[in-house]
Each structure stands twice: as structure tokens, then as C-alpha cells.
Motif scaffolding. Structure first.
Motif, short mmCIF file in Angstrom:
data_model
loop_
_atom_site.label_atom_id
_atom_site.label_comp_id
_atom_site.label_asym_id
_atom_site.label_seq_id
_atom_site.Cartn_x
_atom_site.Cartn_y
_atom_site.Cartn_z
N PRO A 170 -16.21 -16.68 -30.75
CA PRO A 170 -15.91 -15.33 -30.26
C PRO A 170 -14.53 -15.22 -29.63
O PRO A 170 -13.85 -14.20 -29.81
N VAL B 219 -11.84 -15.32 -32.34
CA VAL B 219 -11.76 -14.02 -32.99
C VAL B 219 -10.96 -13.05 -32.12
O VAL B 219 -10.12 -12.29 -32.61
N VAL C 268 -12.93 -6.01 -43.49
CA VAL C 268 -13.39 -6.95 -42.50
C VAL C 268 -12.20 -7.46 -41.69
O VAL C 268 -11.08 -7.48 -42.17
N MET C 269 -12.47 -7.83 -40.45
CA MET C 269 -11.35 -8.28 -39.60
C MET C 269 -10.84 -9.63 -40.07
O MET C 269 -11.59 -10.45 -40.60
N ILE D 233 -11.96 -3.13 -18.96
CA ILE D 233 -12.20 -3.29 -20.39
C ILE D 233 -13.23 -2.28 -20.89
O ILE D 233 -13.07 -1.67 -21.94
N TRP E 86 -8.88 -1.88 -31.13
CA TRP E 86 -9.33 -3.27 -31.00
C TRP E 86 -8.22 -4.24 -30.64
O TRP E 86 -8.42 -5.17 -29.87
N MET F 179 -8.76 -6.44 -27.37
CA MET F 179 -8.88 -7.89 -27.44
C MET F 179 -7.77 -8.60 -26.67
O MET F 179 -7.98 -9.65 -26.08
N ILE G 212 -17.52 -9.14 -20.66
CA ILE G 212 -16.57 -9.56 -21.69
C ILE G 212 -17.31 -10.26 -22.83
O ILE G 212 -17.00 -10.04 -24.01
N VAL H 45 -18.56 -7.57 -25.01
CA VAL H 45 -17.53 -6.95 -25.84
C VAL H 45 -17.15 -7.88 -27.00
O VAL H 45 -16.96 -7.42 -28.14
N LEU H 46 -17.06 -9.18 -26.71
CA LEU H 46 -16.69 -10.13 -27.76
C LEU H 46 -17.68 -10.07 -28.92
O LEU H 46 -17.30 -9.97 -30.08
N TRP H 47 -18.98 -10.16 -28.60
CA TRP H 47 -19.98 -10.18 -29.67
C TRP H 47 -20.14 -8.81 -30.30
O TRP H 47 -20.44 -8.68 -31.48
N TRP H 48 -19.88 -7.79 -29.53
CA TRP H 48 -19.94 -6.44 -30.05
C TRP H 48 -18.90 -6.27 -31.15
O TRP H 48 -19.13 -5.65 -32.17
N PHE H 49 -17.75 -6.87 -30.91
CA PHE H 49 -16.66 -6.83 -31.88
C PHE H 49 -17.03 -7.63 -33.12
O PHE H 49 -16.84 -7.18 -34.25
N ILE H 50 -17.59 -8.82 -32.90
CA ILE H 50 -17.96 -9.66 -34.04
C ILE H 50 -19.03 -8.98 -34.90
O ILE H 50 -19.02 -9.09 -36.12
N ASN I 283 -19.43 -5.73 -35.09
CA ASN I 283 -19.06 -4.35 -35.41
C ASN I 283 -19.38 -4.02 -36.87
O ASN I 283 -18.91 -4.69 -37.78
N GLY J 220 -16.60 -5.91 -38.30
CA GLY J 220 -17.01 -7.21 -37.74
C GLY J 220 -17.24 -8.23 -38.81
O GLY J 220 -17.59 -7.93 -39.95
N ILE J 221 -17.08 -9.48 -38.42
CA ILE J 221 -17.22 -10.57 -39.39
C ILE J 221 -18.67 -10.86 -39.72
O ILE J 221 -19.03 -11.17 -40.86
N TRP K 119 -25.13 -16.73 -25.14
CA TRP K 119 -23.90 -17.49 -25.38
C TRP K 119 -23.24 -17.90 -24.07
O TRP K 119 -22.87 -19.03 -23.86
#
Lengths: 282, 296, 350
Positions: free
Chosen positions: A26, A29, A45-46, A235, A248, A252, B123, B126-131, B133, B137-138, B169
Motif C-alpha cells: 500500500p 502504491v 488502472v493506476m 487528509i 489522487w 497520496m 491513513i 485511505v491507502l487501501w481505499w485507493f488500492i 478504488n 485501483g489495482i 493491515w
């Protein structure tokens, strides 16, 4: 010793490397995302490889923030977080160590009663008394102030207990020798007890600093003035502040900056951190 | 509770030393909690003072337990806490057992595994939310290749899954360190004796190591449940905000919403009181366990 | 320099637990008094009462002419050497010695002088910059002594200072402490549970039991004329043999025991007073079966059972005899070497 077999070891390494990868993923990323231009996140995809915009993105968040969403520049929020974390840490350590000193080195009426009053704080986290605590802080005029951000959080049963436990292991004779040497209570505290506690203080400092830095609900409640926003709660404002998808690349970059100080503290003070963590729970 | 064999004598000094801690505790802990207790048995008055607050006995509590939203929140909290605890603890135990085999690389692996402790729950969320997405998201991209259409904005289970992963996590580091310390405190001679008795590696783990870890496991269970119930506000607030359709509306988040957004003080206070009861029970369990560990 | 006077000192803890009862001791200026007794006899409590580390609940304590009952330890002009030394672990040896002097507000030059003098006297000059953990047990012991010395106090208080040392070092430090104390002429109160340490170091020793004084006297007084059964058993190693008086009365002619009072029902005999020889004229003869011979180089200990009685008896001989275990041996004993006691009261009779 019982020998490990070779294939077992290889398997263990594979599991651990995969595990580390998942744990690190995470943040990896986030770092990658913080180096890309905004267009990258519109569709598809990112990416998993760094982009060209690192300097630009970080400069933007540090100096400008995201003004249209009402978030101030990150620089100020980082500073606020630092002040809050330090105030909470130093506050907790100071009032805990002197309370423990009183409880261990004095006999006085209501000693046990005070011990239980302090113990109660364990059972009453902010989360279970949100509204009335907010009211108290509001009544005291402490909204939007560093005092309001830190003072209500500095009562700590955990630290008091840890110091109490440590003081109980300090040989009785040290205090007696100090008294024969003519030291009164505060002189003994300053000359003998405090220097002996230094490792414990440092270990707790690490834990408390992380605790203070990562405060979220509390600053959310009592700061409405962006001047006092801390980075961790900021944030959230960046994520939900606008109507559209979050920006984003900036979010980030902010995430990386917000997580960096406590992570660095752990990495550089790992031994103290482990000591602090495992001993506060005994 | 003990003091030193010999103590300093001063009439006022110990009180002065305790004063800061006790005053802060009284003002910011005890008094608000008392207020919450009080508010939980009143119906609030209106803003203009025309209708004063009225004492309503346990009406607020009755209303809560009749409220499907609250019952749902209880259920969601249960699933979330158990899920987070199980996921985080089992992964951490696996890592700890593996790292404990290592000699030279033990410290390096430990370093890599402990730092997420420093990341704030918000945080982590937010990190996993992004992953996860749904559009960029990946993880949804990968899952799509397996034919799973991930969308935590619409799908309740997906949302729950995501917040559990984010919360677990962050907590892996903590559990890992305690399991590792527990493993290292098991005397090697015991393992050797079991090996001489002909127990295989797997059998040694489940019949010797795991039972010896049980006090730590129990302790971690309590700590993790407390963490999942009370420290994960940020995970929810920064990401799903309780949605979709109340699917991740855990108790702590609901108290906050009802108190600050919906301004329903009586109900929020009653919820606070219930949460207090839960923390008190968990704390008592935790301390009874510590007593036992100290005694043997 | 000062005398110490304990007038009817007593200590009762909260909950009515008695630790010390009616202690009267006059310590002359420059005298070394050793408090000795089994653990829990109240000797440490008594010492700590003199130090000011325990409150005095009964009686009066004077150091010099001053009544010091309620004074802080630091104001009593005493210095103390603790069992575990109680050195400040974070301070250098120099600062350990200097701490009390600084607290007293002495001038730096004076502190330096005193620390240097004490360090030289104790041969710890080369360790002044070290921390206690970098020192050996014997060196720490010297630093603890040094901390007491630099204060130049009216009295030294020693709380089992040698019990953490190994046997060889203990003997060496025993000699050094005693030499130092004689040279400085400082009044000293020394607590130990080791009767040999007590005998060898004391000007006078005080045997305590159950919080009361059993006997006060010079080492030789206590050894040659114990006033109670307890003292008889506690002082001397191997311990004094105790035989029923009636056993002796059946064994030897009445005129041989004419000097033993009729109410004496217990007779003590020191192990070294029995000689491996048939009795000469006017001596008492005893015989017994040898269970075990313990040779100890210059001397030997014989464990026996005397004929017609179950008591286990120990004899100390100044040589290792050529005898075999299981043999019956003849011993002789001088009449005046008997210690007659009254069992019920525990007191010596005559």
C-alpha cells in the motif's frame, strides 16, 4: 538445537518475502501515485512505476494545499501535527512520572482512591464520550487551540502504570542511601530516579509520539479553523472535500508526508519502540 | 497496592504531584462520562428553551434496541471486530513463526514488518481505499481478471472486506511483535524434548508451541477487539463513512454521526454508555488475565 | 565521634506487629558493636531505627548528647553501608562519594580533598571515573565504604555489608573494615547473621533473638560464658552440644557434678572441650560410637552417638585422629567446662 531443513527454510523465506511485499504494497502504491501527473488517474488502472511529477506534486501540497477544498498547505498541518504530538507526548510523560512517583514513594490518605481515578482513564477512551467531552472543551473555550488539541489527551494510566512498575524495581536502598546523603523527595527524584528512568522515558516517548501524531477523531472534533488542522485529519478533508474524484496524486503525496515522521521514528528507534510497546502492556 | 518499604513524609507533596493527572482526568474523563450517563436518561430540550430536558428513564436505551439501524450497527461491529482480529492475528502468527526460524535475517524481516504500526488508521484506510478504488485501483483490476466485479461503493460485502483489510493491515505489526516475543520465550529445551519424543514439526507446533502461546493469544484477542471497536474510527470516517447502506456503520462511527451530524444527543449519550460498558468489560477481562500472568 | 545510647528502644509496626522490644545498649565513643542473630531477629530493624530509616515507636535514641528520635537520617550525623551497597548506578564512583557532600553544601575543594583521601585509603583511586557496573563486587564494597568515610560522620552503620561477597573476599574485607575502624576510631554499629564475623570484628557483641537482647558482652565473654541456651547454641561453630543433665548424673559420680546446681536440667559442652583420651583423675569420662569423621586439614569434627542416649554429639579435635567409623571412643572432659542451663527458662544457672 533442532535443525531446520533446507526446503522448509526456503519456503519460510518465500512466505516472508510475500508477506513483506503485501505489508509494503500500500505504501509503495502511494509513493508511486504521488509521482504522477493528475491525468494518470482519470481512467484506466493506476500505474506501478514512478512518474515524472514527484517534485511538482510535493511542492504543490507543501506550499499550496488544495485551496478550493479548504485545505491549507501541508507545511502548516505538518507543523501543527508536530506541535500536537510533542505536547501530548511531553505532557503525558511528565504528569505520569510524577503521579507514579507520588504513588510509589509516599503514603498518604486516599492514595488507592487516586490510583483508581487514574485507572478509570483506561476505561473511558474519547470514543465513548465524544459529545460531552466536546462540550467541556467548548465551554472552556479551548476549541481551535493547541491546548484543546493536547491537554485533554495527556492523562495516561498506561504510562503511570509503567513508571510505577519500574519504580517498584528500583532497589529500596537507593532511596535510603539518598536520604542518608541528605536528599529530600524532589532531589531524589531529580538526581536519582529521573536519570534511572531514562530508557523507559525514551521507549514511552516513541510510543506516545506515534499516538499523538496519529490522533484523528479528536482534532476532527475540536478544530474548525484550518489554521489548526493536523495532517492526519487534513487528509480526510482532501479526500472528501470536493465533489469530484479526489486528486489522487496530491492526496497520496500528502499521505506519504503524513506517514513519514512516525515511520521514521519507528525505523530509527526500533529497539526503544519494541521495548515501549511490549512493556506498556505488561 | 504497595509502596516502598520506607516512604517520604510530606503532607502536601504527593497531592501536588498527583494534581495535574487527577485534575485532567476529572475534567476531561470523569465529568464528561458522568454527563453522558446523565444525558442518556434525558430527552433533550429544544434550542429555544421552551421545552426543557425531561427525565425519561431508560427510554433512550429502549429506543436504541428497537432501532433496526442500531441493531444493524451492532452486527456490523461484531463482524468487523471479529474479522479484523482473526485476519490480523493469523497473518501475524504466520509471520512470527517464520521469522522465529530465521537467525541472520530475523532483524531485517522484523524491521520490514513493524513499521505499519506507525501509520494512522485513517491513513491506512485511505491507502487501501485507493488500492480498491473501483475505477483506477489495482485490486479491482486484478479481481476483474478472475471475473469478480469489485465495487465497495455499491456492494456491502466488498466495503466490509475493504475496511477489515485496512484495519487488520495496520495491526499486523503489533500482533507480530507480541507473537515473536512469545515464541522467543518458549524454552528451546521443550522443543528439543518433543523432537526426541518423535513429534514432527507440525505436531510440535500444534501440541507444544501453540498451547504455550495461548496466554499471549488471548491477550492479543482482547487488545485487537478493543482496537477494532474503538481505534478504527479513522478507517471508516476517511473512507466509506459507514456506507454503503449502513454496511460499515460501526458503533463508534454511529455515536459520532448521531451526536455531531444528526444532533441526537440523548441517543448518542445512550450509545456512549453502552460503549463504556463494553470497554469496562474488556478492560476487566484484560486485567484479570494480567493478574494471572503475573501470579504464576 | 560520639557515643550512641539506646534507652528502652522498641518498634511496633502498624497492625501491632512487634519487631523490637526494650533494647538498652550504650555504645562508647569509638567502640565497634556487632548486632548478631538469626534472620528476623530484629537486628536490621534496630540498625535502621538508629539510621532514621524506620521510625522509633518506643524509647529514646541519643547520638552524642542529642536525642535524635525524630531527626531525618541526613541530620543524625551517621553514615551507612548497605548490604547491596546501594551505589547510584548512573553516577561515577567520584560522584557516588561526593553526592552526600554536595547535598551538604560543602565547597568543591573540600569535596575533592575528602574524596581523594577516602579513595586513597580504600585503594579505589583509579576507579573514580568508572560507573559502579564496571566494578567487581569487592570494588563496589570499597566504594560503599568510601561513601561512608567521606562524610566523616559521628558513627558508621553497617547492614550486613559483606554478605554479597564470596568467602575469600569476605575474610579479607572483614580485616580491612576492622583495621580502618580502629584507625579512624569511629563509633560503629555492625549487623550480621554470621557469628564468626561477629566474634572476630566486635569490641562487644549483642545477640538478638525475637526482637530482644539475649546477651551483651565481649566476644570471649559470650563464648566462654553464654547466659542463655540460645546464645550457647548461636555462638560457636560447630554449635555447643546440649545433653540432659540427668544423663550425666547417671554416668558420673555425684561429687564430680557437685558444682552443677540441682535445678540445672541441660548441660552444654563445647565440641573442643572433649578430648580423645581416657579420663584422668577428677575428669569426666564419656564414650560413644563414631558415626562420621570429617577431616578438615588442621582439625577434625567427629560425629558421635554417646552410649545410652540418642543425642547426636560433635567433637572438635585439633588433629585428625586415626580412628575408624563405627568404633567406640573414649573422651575426657574437665569438670569446669560444663555449662549448666535451666531448659524451661532458657537461662544459665551458675
Amino acid at each position: 538445537m533442532v535443525e531446520n531443513n533446507r526446503w522448509g527454510n526456503i519456503l519460510a523465506h518465500i512466505i516472508l518475502i510475500l508477506g513483506v511485499a503485501i505489508v509494503v504494497f500500500p505504501v509503495y502504491v502511494a509513493i508511486i501515485a504521488s509521482t504522477h501527473p493528475p491525468g494518470t488517474f482519470v481512467r484506466g488502472v493506476m500505474p506501478l512505476l514512478p512518474g515524472p511529477n514527484a517534485i511538482e506534486n510535493y511542492t504543490t501540497v507543501v506550499t499550496q494545499g488544495r485551496s478550493q477544498a479548504g485545505t491549507p498547505p501541508i507545511g502548516g498541518m505538518l507543523w501543527n501535527s508536530f506541535i500536537m504530538a510533542m505536547a501530548i507526548t511531553i505532557g503525558k510523560l511528565s504528569i505520569s512520572i510524577i503521579s507514579a512517583f507520588a504513588i510509589v514513594y509516599f503514603k498518604f490518605p486516599f492514595r488507592i482512591f487516586f490510583f483508581w481515578v487514574i485507572f478509570l482513564t483506561l476505561m473511558l477512551p474519547v470514543e465513548v464520550r465524544i459529545v460531552p467531552t466536546f462540550q467541556v472543551v467548548a465551554d472552556l473555550g479551548m476549541l481551535n487551540s493547541f491546548a484543546g488539541l493536547s491537554i485533554p489527551l495527556i492523562a495516561s494510566a498506561t504510562a503511570t502504570f509503567l513508571f510505577r512498575q519500574f519504580f517498584m524495581t528500583v532497589p529500596e536502598e537507593l532511596m535510603e542511601a539518598a536520604r542518608v546523603d541528605g536528599a529530600g523527595p524532589m532531589k531524589f527524584f531529580k538526581d536519582i530516579l529521573l536519570p534511572l528512568s531514562i530508557t523507559n522515558i525514551a521507549a514511552l516517548f516513541v510510543i506516545m509520539f506515534i499516538y499523538g501524531w496519529n490522533q484523528y477523531l479528536w482534532p476532527l472534533l475540536i478544530t474548525t479553523d484550518p489554521e489548526y488542522y493536523t495532517i492526519v485529519m487534513g487528509i480526510q478533508r482532501m479526500v472528501t472535500g470536493g465533489d469530484s474524484e479526489p486528486l489522487w496524486h496530491l492526496v497520496m503525496a500528502t499521505v506519504v508526508l503524513a506517514a513519514l515522521p512516525p515511520v521514521l521514528v519507528i525505523l530509527f528507534m526500533q529497539r526503544l519502540f519494541v521495548k515501549g510497546l511490549t512493556e506498556t502492556e505488561k | 497496592m504497595q509502596t516502598k518499604r520506607m516512604t517520604f513524609s510530606s503532607k502536601w507533596l504527593p497531592y501536588a504531584l498527583l494534581a495535574p493527572q487527577v485534575i485532567i482526568t476529572l475534567i476531561f474523563f470523569i465529568w464528561p462520562s458522568y454527563q453522558a450517563l446523565l444525558q442518556s436518561v434525558y430527552r433533550q430540550g429544544d434550542a429555544f428553551g421552551i421545552r426543557p430536558p425531561t427525565f425519561v428513564w431508560f427510554d433512550n436505551f429502549k429506543a436504541l434496541f428497537a432501532d433496526t439501524l442500531y441493531l444493524n450497527s451492532l452486527k456490523v461491529t461484531l463482524i468487523f471486530s471479529v474479522g479484523t482480529t482473526l485476519l490480523s492475528m493469523s497473518v501475524a502468527l504466520l509471520f512470527a513463526v517464520m521469522v522465529n526460524r530465521m537467525i541472520r535475517s530475523r532483524d531485517s524481516y522484523t524491521t520490514f514488518l513493524v513499521w505499519p504500526y506507525a501509520v494512522a488508521p485513517a491513513i491506512a484506510g485511505v491507502l487501501w481505499w485507493f488500492i480498491f478504488n473501483p475505477s483506477i485501483g489495482i485490486m479491482p483490476y486484478v479481481l476483474d481478471m478472475f471475473g469478480y466485479d469489485w465495487n465497495h461503493r455499491r456492494n456491502s460485502q466488498d466495503a466490509m472486506m475493504m475496511v477489515i483489510i485496512a484495519a487488520a493491515w495496520k495491526q499486523i505489526s503489533y500482533n507480530f511483535l507480541f507473537f515473536l516475543a512469545g515464541l522467543q520465550s518458549i524454552p528451546h529445551s521443550l522443543i528439543e524434548a518433543a523432537a526426541i519424543d518423535g513429534a514432527s514439526r507440525m505436531k510440535r507446533f500444534w501440541t507444544i508451541v501453540f498451547p504455550l502461546l495461548s496466554p499471549i493469544t488471548f491477550f492479543l484477542m482482547v487488545v485487537n477487539i478493543v482496537y477494532a471497536m474503538f481505534d478504527t474510527f479513522g478507517v471508516i470516517h476517511a473512507t466509506t463513512e459507514g456506507g454503503p447502506a449502513q454496511a460499515t456503520n460501526i458503533l463508534v462511527y454511529k455515536v459520532y454521526r448521531d451526536g455531531f451530524v444528526n444532533l441526537n444527543i440523548g441517543s448518542s449519550a445512550a450509545q456512549s454508555v453502552i460503549l463504556m460498558a463494553i470497554v469496562i468489560i474488556l478492560t476487566v477481562i484484560q486485567f484479570r488475565y494480567i493478574e494471572r500472568r503475573v501470579n504464576y | 565521634m560520639a557515643s550512641i545510647t539506646m534507652d528502652n528502644l522498641g518498634k511496633v509496626y502498624a497492625g501491632n506487629v512487634r519487631a523490637v522490644t526494650g533494647v538498652n545498649i550504650d555504645i562508647a565513643d569509638g567502640e565497634m558493636i556487632v548486632l548478631v542473630g538469626p534472620s528476623g531477629c530484629g537486628k536490621s530493624t534496630l540498625l535502621r531505627m538508629v539510621a532514621g530509616l524506620e521510625t522509633i515507636t518506643e524509647g529514646t535514641l541519643r547520638i552524642g548528647e542529642r536525642v535524635v528520635n525524630t531527626l531525618e537520617p541526613a541530620d543524625r550525623d551517621i553514615a551507612m553501608v548497605f548490604q547491596n551497597y546501594a551505589l547510584y548506578p548512573h553516577m561515577t564512583v567520584f560522584n557516588n562519594l561526593a553526592y552526600g557532600l554536595k547535598n551538604r553544601g560543602l565547597k568543591k575543594a573540600e569535596i575533592d580533598r575528602r574524596v581523594k583521601d577516602a579513595a586513597e585509603m580504600l585503594q579505589i583511586g583509579q576507579f573514580l571515573d568508572r560507573k559502579p557496573r564496571q566494578l567487581s563486587g569487592g570494588q563496589r564494597q570499597r566504594v560503599a565504604m568510601g561513601r561512608a568515610l567521606v562524610r566523616e560522620p559521628a558513627a558508621f552503620l553497617f547492614d550486613e555489608p559483606l554478605s554479597n561477597l564470596d568467602a575469600k573476599l569476605r575474610v579479607q574485607m572483614r580485616v580491612e573494615i576492622r583495621q580502618l575502624q580502629k584507625r579512624l576510631g569511629t563509633t560503629s554499629l555492625y549487623v550480621t547473621h554470621d557469628q564468626l564475623e561477629a566474634l572476630t570484628m566486635a569490641d562487644r557483641l549483642v545477640v538478638l533473638n525475637g526482637g530482644r537482647i539475649e546477651q551483651i558482652g565481649t566476644p570471649m565473654e559470650l563464648y566462654s560464658r553464654p547466659e542463655t541456651v540460645f546464645v550457647a547454641g548461636f555462638i560457636g561453630s560447630p554449635a555447643m552440644n546440649m545433653l540432659p543433665a540427668d544423663y550425666l548424673r547417671t554416668l558420673v559420680p555425684a561429687e564430680a557434678l557437685a558444682h552443677v546446681p540441682q535445678n540445672a536440667d541441660l548441660i552444654g559442652i563445647r565440641p573442643e572441650d572433649l578430648a580423645l583420651a581416657p579420663p584422668a583423675m577428677g575428669e569426666i569420662g564419656l564414650s560413644g560410637r563414631l558415626l562420621l569423621l570429617e577431616p578438615a586439614g588442621a582439625e577434625s569434627h567427629l560425629h558421635l552417638v554417646f552410649d545410652g542416649i540418642d543425642e547426636h554429639v560433635v567433637v572438635r579435635l585439633p588433629h585428625v585422629p586415626d580412628v575408624s567409623e563405627g568404633a567406640t571412643l573414649q573422651f575426657s572432659l574437665k569438670r569446669e567446662k560444663l555449662h549448666p542451663f535451666h531448659q524451661a527458662s532458657g537461662q544459665r544457672v551458675a
